[in-house]
Scaffold this motif. Structure first.
Motif, PDB file in Angstrom:
ATOM      1  N   TRP A 190     -24.261 -21.972 -16.047  1.00 44.98           N
ATOM      2  CA  TRP A 190     -23.505 -21.072 -16.908  1.00 44.98           C
ATOM      3  C   TRP A 190     -22.277 -20.588 -16.161  1.00 44.98           C
ATOM      4  CZ3 TRP A 190     -28.683 -19.795 -15.636  1.00 44.98           C
ATOM      5  CH2 TRP A 190     -28.830 -18.878 -14.600  1.00 44.98           C
ATOM      6  N   GLU A 191     -21.346 -19.990 -16.894  1.00 45.36           N
ATOM      7  CA  GLU A 191     -20.068 -19.577 -16.322  1.00 45.36           C
ATOM      8  C   GLU A 191     -20.276 -18.613 -15.164  1.00 45.36           C
ATOM      9  OE1 GLU A 191     -16.028 -19.713 -15.888  1.00 45.36           O
ATOM     10  OE2 GLU A 191     -17.177 -20.823 -17.376  1.00 45.36           O
ATOM     11  N   GLY A 192     -19.681 -18.940 -14.015  1.00 42.82           N
ATOM     12  CA  GLY A 192     -19.752 -18.052 -12.859  1.00 42.82           C
ATOM     13  C   GLY A 192     -21.042 -18.140 -12.071  1.00 42.82           C
ATOM     14  N   GLN A 193     -21.956 -19.015 -12.473  1.00 45.78           N
ATOM     15  CA  GLN A 193     -23.241 -19.123 -11.782  1.00 45.78           C
ATOM     16  C   GLN A 193     -23.059 -19.764 -10.410  1.00 45.78           C
ATOM     17  OE1 GLN A 193     -25.082 -22.278 -11.332  1.00 45.78           O
ATOM     18  NE2 GLN A 193     -26.938 -21.374 -10.502  1.00 45.78           N
ATOM     19  N   THR A 194     -23.665 -19.152  -9.384  1.00 50.30           N
ATOM     20  CA  THR A 194     -23.734 -19.777  -8.065  1.00 50.30           C
ATOM     21  C   THR A 194     -25.176 -19.726  -7.582  1.00 50.30           C
ATOM     22  OG1 THR A 194     -23.351 -17.761  -6.756  1.00 50.30           O
ATOM     23  CG2 THR A 194     -21.390 -18.979  -7.500  1.00 50.30           C
ATOM     24  N   ASP A 195     -25.543 -20.693  -6.760  1.00 47.74           N
ATOM     25  CA  ASP A 195     -26.917 -20.760  -6.255  1.00 47.74           C
ATOM     26  C   ASP A 195     -27.291 -19.486  -5.513  1.00 47.74           C
ATOM     27  OD1 ASP A 195     -26.717 -23.305  -7.231  1.00 47.74           O
ATOM     28  OD2 ASP A 195     -26.917 -24.317  -5.292  1.00 47.74           O
ATOM     29  N   GLU A 196     -26.414 -19.063  -4.610  1.00 49.25           N
ATOM     30  CA  GLU A 196     -26.775 -17.965  -3.710  1.00 49.25           C
ATOM     31  C   GLU A 196     -26.876 -16.634  -4.445  1.00 49.25           C
ATOM     32  OE1 GLU A 196     -25.178 -19.854   0.489  1.00 49.25           O
ATOM     33  OE2 GLU A 196     -23.952 -18.329  -0.490  1.00 49.25           O
ATOM     34  N   ASN A 197     -26.036 -16.403  -5.451  1.00 56.90           N
ATOM     35  CA  ASN A 197     -26.159 -15.184  -6.240  1.00 56.90           C
ATOM     36  C   ASN A 197     -27.477 -15.167  -6.999  1.00 56.90           C
ATOM     37  OD1 ASN A 197     -23.729 -14.099  -5.450  1.00 56.90           O
ATOM     38  ND2 ASN A 197     -22.587 -14.823  -7.227  1.00 56.90           N
ATOM     39  N   GLU A 198     -27.872 -16.331  -7.492  1.00 60.09           N
ATOM     40  CA  GLU A 198     -29.105 -16.410  -8.264  1.00 60.09           C
ATOM     41  C   GLU A 198     -30.338 -16.238  -7.375  1.00 60.09           C
ATOM     42  OE1 GLU A 198     -31.113 -19.239 -11.708  1.00 60.09           O
ATOM     43  OE2 GLU A 198     -29.357 -19.940 -10.606  1.00 60.09           O
ATOM     44  N   MET A 199     -30.295 -16.811  -6.171  1.00 56.78           N
ATOM     45  CA  MET A 199     -31.442 -16.728  -5.268  1.00 56.78           C
ATOM     46  C   MET A 199     -31.575 -15.355  -4.620  1.00 56.78           C
ATOM     47  SD  MET A 199     -31.682 -20.431  -3.341  1.00 56.78           S
ATOM     48  CE  MET A 199     -30.022 -20.418  -2.681  1.00 56.78           C
ATOM     49  N   GLY A 200     -30.458 -14.687  -4.395  1.00 53.30           N
ATOM     50  CA  GLY A 200     -30.504 -13.392  -3.726  1.00 53.30           C
ATOM     51  C   GLY A 200     -30.450 -13.485  -2.219  1.00 53.30           C
ATOM     52  N   THR A 201     -30.283 -14.694  -1.707  1.00 56.14           N
ATOM     53  CA  THR A 201     -30.102 -14.909  -0.276  1.00 56.14           C
ATOM     54  C   THR A 201     -29.127 -16.078  -0.123  1.00 56.14           C
ATOM     55  OG1 THR A 201     -31.242 -15.269   1.844  1.00 56.14           O
ATOM     56  CG2 THR A 201     -32.074 -16.501  -0.056  1.00 56.14           C
ATOM     57  N   THR A 202     -28.842 -16.471   1.110  1.00 52.32           N
ATOM     58  CA  THR A 202     -27.861 -17.537   1.330  1.00 52.32           C
ATOM     59  C   THR A 202     -28.534 -18.780   1.906  1.00 52.32           C
ATOM     60  OG1 THR A 202     -27.363 -16.864   3.612  1.00 52.32           O
ATOM     61  CG2 THR A 202     -26.107 -15.777   1.830  1.00 52.32           C
ATOM     62  N   TYR A 203     -27.849 -19.915   1.752  1.00 56.09           N
ATOM     63  CA  TYR A 203     -28.366 -21.145   2.347  1.00 56.09           C
ATOM     64  C   TYR A 203     -28.416 -21.028   3.865  1.00 56.09           C
ATOM     65  CZ  TYR A 203     -28.460 -23.868  -1.972  1.00 56.09           C
ATOM     66  OH  TYR A 203     -28.775 -24.355  -3.211  1.00 56.09           O
ATOM     67  N   ASP A 204     -27.481 -20.312   4.422  1.00 54.46           N
ATOM     68  CA  ASP A 204     -27.497 -20.120   5.879  1.00 54.46           C
ATOM     69  C   ASP A 204     -28.771 -19.419   6.321  1.00 54.46           C
ATOM     70  OD1 ASP A 204     -26.246 -20.106   8.572  1.00 54.46           O
ATOM     71  OD2 ASP A 204     -26.192 -17.929   8.265  1.00 54.46           O
ATOM     72  N   MET A 205     -29.169 -18.388   5.577  1.00 56.74           N
ATOM     73  CA  MET A 205     -30.403 -17.668   5.913  1.00 56.74           C
ATOM     74  C   MET A 205     -31.626 -18.565   5.741  1.00 56.74           C
ATOM     75  SD  MET A 205     -29.904 -14.671   7.073  1.00 56.74           S
ATOM     76  CE  MET A 205     -28.576 -13.460   7.197  1.00 56.74           C
ATOM     77  N   ILE A 206     -31.643 -19.349   4.672  1.00 57.46           N
ATOM     78  CA  ILE A 206     -32.781 -20.243   4.447  1.00 57.46           C
ATOM     79  C   ILE A 206     -32.845 -21.303   5.547  1.00 57.46           C
ATOM     80  CG2 ILE A 206     -33.878 -21.866   2.857  1.00 57.46           C
ATOM     81  CD1 ILE A 206     -32.389 -20.386   0.581  1.00 57.46           C
ATOM     82  N   ASP A 207     -31.686 -21.843   5.924  1.00 58.28           N
ATOM     83  CA  ASP A 207     -31.643 -22.824   7.006  1.00 58.28           C
ATOM     84  C   ASP A 207     -32.192 -22.230   8.299  1.00 58.28           C
ATOM     85  OD1 ASP A 207     -30.508 -24.610   5.257  1.00 58.28           O
ATOM     86  OD2 ASP A 207     -28.539 -24.666   6.225  1.00 58.28           O
ATOM     87  N   ARG A 208     -31.764 -21.017   8.604  1.00 57.66           N
ATOM     88  CA  ARG A 208     -32.240 -20.352   9.827  1.00 57.66           C
ATOM     89  C   ARG A 208     -33.750 -20.134   9.766  1.00 57.66           C
ATOM     90  NH1 ARG A 208     -28.473 -15.181  10.463  1.00 57.66           N
ATOM     91  NH2 ARG A 208     -30.155 -14.647  11.912  1.00 57.66           N
ATOM     92  N   TYR A 209     -34.246 -19.718   8.615  1.00 54.01           N
ATOM     93  CA  TYR A 209     -35.687 -19.509   8.443  1.00 54.01           C
ATOM     94  C   TYR A 209     -36.442 -20.822   8.664  1.00 54.01           C
ATOM     95  CZ  TYR A 209     -40.127 -18.492   6.100  1.00 54.01           C
ATOM     96  OH  TYR A 209     -41.463 -18.354   5.807  1.00 54.01           O
TER      97      TYR A 209
END
Length: 243
Positions: A190-209
């Motif tokens: 949908w308009e303006g949708q980004t993965d990180e806004n939807e997840m509530g965290t960032t890919y960088d944080m998930i990668d680090r985890y």
């Protein structure tokens, strides 16, 4: 990364041989993950690989980025516009439902788009005797950030051992355009949708985890909750014991 690329390409070729099929197909969204897969499968099967662009009420920018993937990889491509199909199917289902939940409408709409794309890819794959290749990376797989039987409905998942950061490195080595590598990850639902806004965290944080590094408690809780709640997406359908 050169070694990783060569290993994945050899693995893809082996899967096709083992399955007795002709080649591979991927849905191209214009995002980095599908761009990397498109480049990989084109290298594995220069003549027997196909990228399918499937707009569905999509941002016109998505088509531009998808075409950049086609041009940079040299992959054969086709476009199937699913907008009208989605409209008809979604409104038919909605009108037949006596108690429609408006709060769930956005999710139901988005998941139907993903599942229509999956059905399209399998129809195309059957026509050419190809396998369907998925685009989920390690972060998406661990958190369940994919639609069950949508973008998660595939035959092969070559990127699930690569973090998002590693996918970026693969993209650079493969020659994916910088515009695609650097743009904000989005499923384009949908308009303006980004993965990180939807997840509530960032890919960088998930990668680090995933690498076992320390992350803030808030992010850790989000990641672990997502992993727990989406376990069913990574498993075969459950069956009762044989009585």
């Amino acid at each position: 990364m050169k070694n990783h690329i060569e290993n994945v390409i050899n693995w893809l070729r082996q899967q096709v041989q083992d399955a007795g099929v002709n080649g591979l197909v991927v849905g191209i969204s214009g995002g980095i993950d599908s761009a990397v897969v498109a480049h990989l499968i084109q290298r594995a099967f220069p003549e027997d690989s196909l990228g399918v662009i499937m707009p569905c009420k999509s941002n016109p920018e998505d088509a531009k980025y998808a075409q950049m993937v086609v041009d940079s990889s040299g992959i054969n491509s086709m476009t199937v516009d699913l907008t009208e199909t989605h409209d008809v199917m979604f409104h038919t289902i909605k009108s037949a439902t006596s108690e429609w939940n408006e709060e769930q409408e956005k999710l139901a709409d988005a998941n139907l788009r993903a599942r229509l794309r999956m059905s399209t890819l399998y129809t195309v794959a059957t026509n050419y005797k190809f396998l369907v290749v998925g685009t989920d990376n390690a972060a998406e797989w661990h958190t369940g950030y994919f639609t069950k039987f949508g973008d998660g409905g595939v035959d092969l998942v070559p990127l699930i051992h690569f973090t998002k950061g590693e996918v970026r490195e693969l993209a650079k080595e493969l020659g994916v355009p910088d515009e695609i590598i650097n743009k904000a990850p989005s499923a384009g639902l949908w308009e303006g949708q980004t993965d990180e806004n939807e997840m509530g965290t960032t890919y960088d944080m998930i990668d680090r985890y995933l690498k076992g590094e320390d992350v803030p408690e808030k992010d850790k809780q989000i990641i672990e909750r997502m992993h727990h709640n989406t376990a069913h997406k990574r498993a075969l359908p459950k069956a009762p014991p044989k009585f």
